[in-house]
Design an enzyme around this catalytic site. Structure first.
Site, PDB file in Angstrom:
ATOM      1  N   ARG A  21     -57.616   9.501 -66.458  1.00  0.00           N
ATOM      2  CA  ARG A  21     -56.176   9.710 -66.321  1.00  0.00           C
ATOM      3  C   ARG A  21     -55.345   9.047 -67.419  1.00  0.00           C
ATOM      4  O   ARG A  21     -54.302   9.564 -67.800  1.00  0.00           O
ATOM      5  CB  ARG A  21     -55.732   9.167 -64.959  1.00  0.00           C
ATOM      6  CG  ARG A  21     -54.294   9.486 -64.579  1.00  0.00           C
ATOM      7  CD  ARG A  21     -54.003   9.028 -63.156  1.00  0.00           C
ATOM      8  NE  ARG A  21     -52.619   9.284 -62.766  1.00  0.00           N
ATOM      9  CZ  ARG A  21     -52.194  10.400 -62.192  1.00  0.00           C
ATOM     10  NH1 ARG A  21     -53.036  11.377 -61.957  1.00  0.00           N
ATOM     11  NH2 ARG A  21     -50.925  10.547 -61.864  1.00  0.00           N
ATOM     12  N   ARG A  86     -87.683   1.626 -66.092  1.00  0.00           N
ATOM     13  CA  ARG A  86     -86.721   0.681 -65.517  1.00  0.00           C
ATOM     14  C   ARG A  86     -86.237  -0.308 -66.568  1.00  0.00           C
ATOM     15  O   ARG A  86     -86.013  -1.487 -66.284  1.00  0.00           O
ATOM     16  CB  ARG A  86     -87.346  -0.080 -64.329  1.00  0.00           C
ATOM     17  CG  ARG A  86     -87.986   0.782 -63.260  1.00  0.00           C
ATOM     18  CD  ARG A  86     -86.991   1.692 -62.584  1.00  0.00           C
ATOM     19  NE  ARG A  86     -86.002   0.945 -61.818  1.00  0.00           N
ATOM     20  CZ  ARG A  86     -84.972   1.505 -61.169  1.00  0.00           C
ATOM     21  NH1 ARG A  86     -84.808   2.818 -61.216  1.00  0.00           N
ATOM     22  NH2 ARG A  86     -84.123   0.764 -60.487  1.00  0.00           N
ATOM     23  N   SER A 113     -84.391  -7.370 -76.425  1.00  0.00           N
ATOM     24  CA  SER A 113     -83.394  -6.396 -75.972  1.00  0.00           C
ATOM     25  C   SER A 113     -81.980  -6.801 -76.354  1.00  0.00           C
ATOM     26  O   SER A 113     -81.138  -5.958 -76.684  1.00  0.00           O
ATOM     27  CB  SER A 113     -83.481  -6.222 -74.451  1.00  0.00           C
ATOM     28  OG  SER A 113     -84.732  -5.721 -74.064  1.00  0.00           O
ATOM     29  N   HIS A 160     -32.434 -17.573 -62.312  1.00  0.00           N
ATOM     30  CA  HIS A 160     -32.713 -17.458 -60.870  1.00  0.00           C
ATOM     31  C   HIS A 160     -32.253 -16.104 -60.331  1.00  0.00           C
ATOM     32  O   HIS A 160     -32.044 -15.952 -59.129  1.00  0.00           O
ATOM     33  CB  HIS A 160     -32.051 -18.594 -60.076  1.00  0.00           C
ATOM     34  CG  HIS A 160     -32.190 -19.938 -60.710  1.00  0.00           C
ATOM     35  ND1 HIS A 160     -33.315 -20.722 -60.566  1.00  0.00           N
ATOM     36  CD2 HIS A 160     -31.359 -20.624 -61.544  1.00  0.00           C
ATOM     37  CE1 HIS A 160     -33.161 -21.848 -61.259  1.00  0.00           C
ATOM     38  NE2 HIS A 160     -31.984 -21.799 -61.863  1.00  0.00           N
ATOM     39  N   SER A 290     -38.467  11.275 -56.782  1.00  0.00           N
ATOM     40  CA  SER A 290     -38.896  11.133 -55.387  1.00  0.00           C
ATOM     41  C   SER A 290     -39.021  12.514 -54.764  1.00  0.00           C
ATOM     42  O   SER A 290     -38.174  13.390 -55.011  1.00  0.00           O
ATOM     43  CB  SER A 290     -37.890  10.290 -54.594  1.00  0.00           C
ATOM     44  OG  SER A 290     -38.119  10.389 -53.201  1.00  0.00           O
ATOM     45  N   SER A 335     -75.347  -8.881 -66.539  1.00  0.00           N
ATOM     46  CA  SER A 335     -75.366  -7.568 -67.177  1.00  0.00           C
ATOM     47  C   SER A 335     -74.480  -6.541 -66.481  1.00  0.00           C
ATOM     48  O   SER A 335     -73.596  -5.947 -67.101  1.00  0.00           O
ATOM     49  CB  SER A 335     -76.808  -7.052 -67.227  1.00  0.00           C
ATOM     50  OG  SER A 335     -76.862  -5.782 -67.825  1.00  0.00           O
TER      51      SER A 335
END
EC number: 4.3.2.2
Length: 485
Positions: A21, A86, A113, A160, A290, A335
């Site tokens: 998106r 794996r 690796s 404030h 809206s 990882s």
């Protein structure tokens, strides 16, 4: 077995909105599988080239075969190999070797690796910063133009979220810019501080490479230097475990979280100003604010920035915790977490910078509303000026102070209890006591006399700090940005 049709349908599977998106194509590519695995192959090539140059028996033919297949990645084969083994790195070693049969024996020679994994991450982080920095510079540039344009326009200040002394529209914008300039410096520093993991071996000792080069320490050091240079880094970390220190990730995400805080503050200010109807973000001709209230002009872009900035600020907790629990030379519980948090941090930063650029290029100012709010509050702020003018005209300060106290409270009651306009000045004009300064009231109430050095501060700040910081990015300022959604 083929996946069911509904599983093959991309709309039937969850996709991260950060990519589907919001994010730019460039940042989405930077964290893509193609960039990742293409970089792995380049790192294997750099390693082979450097090992050959230092005397290992690697042929030109093997190097050429690797060069010819850098982007020839069979992703289906790699997925099948990973399912079987794996192990993602070995799956891609086998896949690369399949299309490079002559080079198969020397691909990944001596490496672990993390040689491809961590070094690729560092390349991607560096490239991510290089994508963000021009975008941040563009936002600063657009806001600098806005600040310059409205440097002299008085506006009611707030402390404030209560009315305070006047500032200017441009000076307030400079508060935003100053924070973003700090972020620009922080991102540049974080990028430039990144080093390469380099060629360090299984636990960081370079033992495998020392064996390859028969105990020649100088060749191992030169191998590390050569590969580091080929990857575009000036330095490598001198010591690592199996991975580079995960504190590096903390530094990277900390500066992005800080950027998120800056943008959240800026867009919150814009949302508050939109409520006051003084400044609004761009609103498209056919945009709907809206579904139930057609008149609404919601600050949806600023709200999006705040929403995503909150996510960005929280992501720094991941590397903090990961770095804290790495055992000895490394554990693998980093990882999966890093796959998520590193990419999401850059994608989110990319999105909010693009959105803020769009906002900053279309900010709408309503001077009459700003003037009206000043007229409502300025009379009270001008009381000290009125007292001083009366004293100069021969009046007694204490008597004047009491007169103004009574009139100001009467005017405040009209505003708060009756919902009327501030009529303090009208009361001063109607009181004979103040007749010596009636002709001065207009000048005493000139808003520009209440903004101090705000216009001069804007000019000096933009000239001496902001514009020089943008010089490295001048060629990348580009045109306006349009948001897809």
């Amino acid at each position: 077995m083929a996946a069911p049709a509904e599983q093959q349908d991309v709309m039937a599977r969850y996709r991260s909105p950060l990519v589907s998106r919001y994010a730019s194509a460039e940042m989405a590519y930077n964290f893509s599988e193609r960039k990742k695995f293409g970089t792995w192959r380049r790192l294997w090539l750099y390693l082979a080239q450097a090992e050959k140059s230092l005397g290992l028996p690697i042929t030109d033919e093997q190097i050429q075969e690797m060069e010819a297949n850098l982007d020839n990645i069979d992703f289906e084969m790699a997925a099948e190999e990973e399912k079987k083994l794996r192990h993602d790195v070995m799956a891609h070693v086998h896949t690369f070797a399949h299309c490079c049969p002559k080079a198969a024996a020397i691909i990944h020679l001596g490496a672990t690796s993390c040689y491809v994994g961590d070094n690729t991450d560092l390349i991607v982080l560096r490239d991510g910063f290089n994508l963000l920095l021009p975008k941040l510079a563009r936002v600063i540039s657009r806001l600098a133009d806005f600040a310059e344009k409205y440097a002299d326009m008085p506006a009611l200040g707030f402390t404030h979220y209560q009315p305070a002394q006047l500032t200017t529209v441009g000076k307030r914008c400079c508060l935003w810019i100053q924070d973003l300039c700090m972020d620009l410096q922080n991102l540049e520093r974080a990028r430039d501080d990144l080093r390469f993991r380099g060629v360090k071996g299984t636990t960081g000792t370079q033992a495998s490479f020392l064996q390859l080069f028969e105990g020649d320490h100088s060749k191992v050091e030169e191998l590390d230097r050569l590969v580091t240079a080929k990857a575009g880094f000036k330095r490598a970390y001198m010591v690592t475990g199996q991975t580079y220190s995960r504190k590096v990730d903390i530094g990277v995400l900390a500066v992005l979280a800080s950027l998120g805080a800056s943008i959240h503050k800026i867009c919150t200010d814009i949302r508050l100003l939109a409520n006051l109807k003084e400044i609004e973000e761009p609103f498209e001709k056919d945009q709907i604010g809206s579904s139930a209230m057609p008149y609404k002009r919601n600050p949806m872009r600023s709200e999006r920035c705040c929403s995503l900035a909150r996510h960005l600020m929280t992501l720094v907790m991941d590397p903090l915790q990961t770095a804290a629990v790495q055992w000895f030379e490394r554990t693998l519980d980093d990882s999966a977490n890093r796959r998520v948090c590193l990419a999401e941090a850059f994608l989110t930063a990319d999105i909010i910078l693009s959105t803020l650029q769009n906002i900053s290029e279309g900010l709408v100012v309503y001077p009459k509303v700003i003037e009206r709010r000043i007229r409502q509050e300025l009379p009270f702020m001008a009381t000290e000026n009125i007292i001083m003018a009366m004293v100069k005209a021969g009046g007694n300060r204490q008597d004047c102070h009491e007169k103004i106290r009574v009139l100001s409270q009467q005017a405040a009651a009209v505003v708060k209890q009756e919902g009327g306009d501030n009529d303090f000045i009208a009361r001063v004009r109607a009181d004979p006591y103040f007749s010596p300064i009636h002709k001065q009231l207009e000048s005493l109430l000139d808003p520009s006399s209440f903004t101090g050095r705000a216009p001069q501060q804007v000019a000096k700040f933009l000239k001496e700090e902001v514009r020089p910081a943008l010089i490295p990015y001048q060629s990348k300022m580009g045109g306006k940005i349009e948001l897809a959604l």
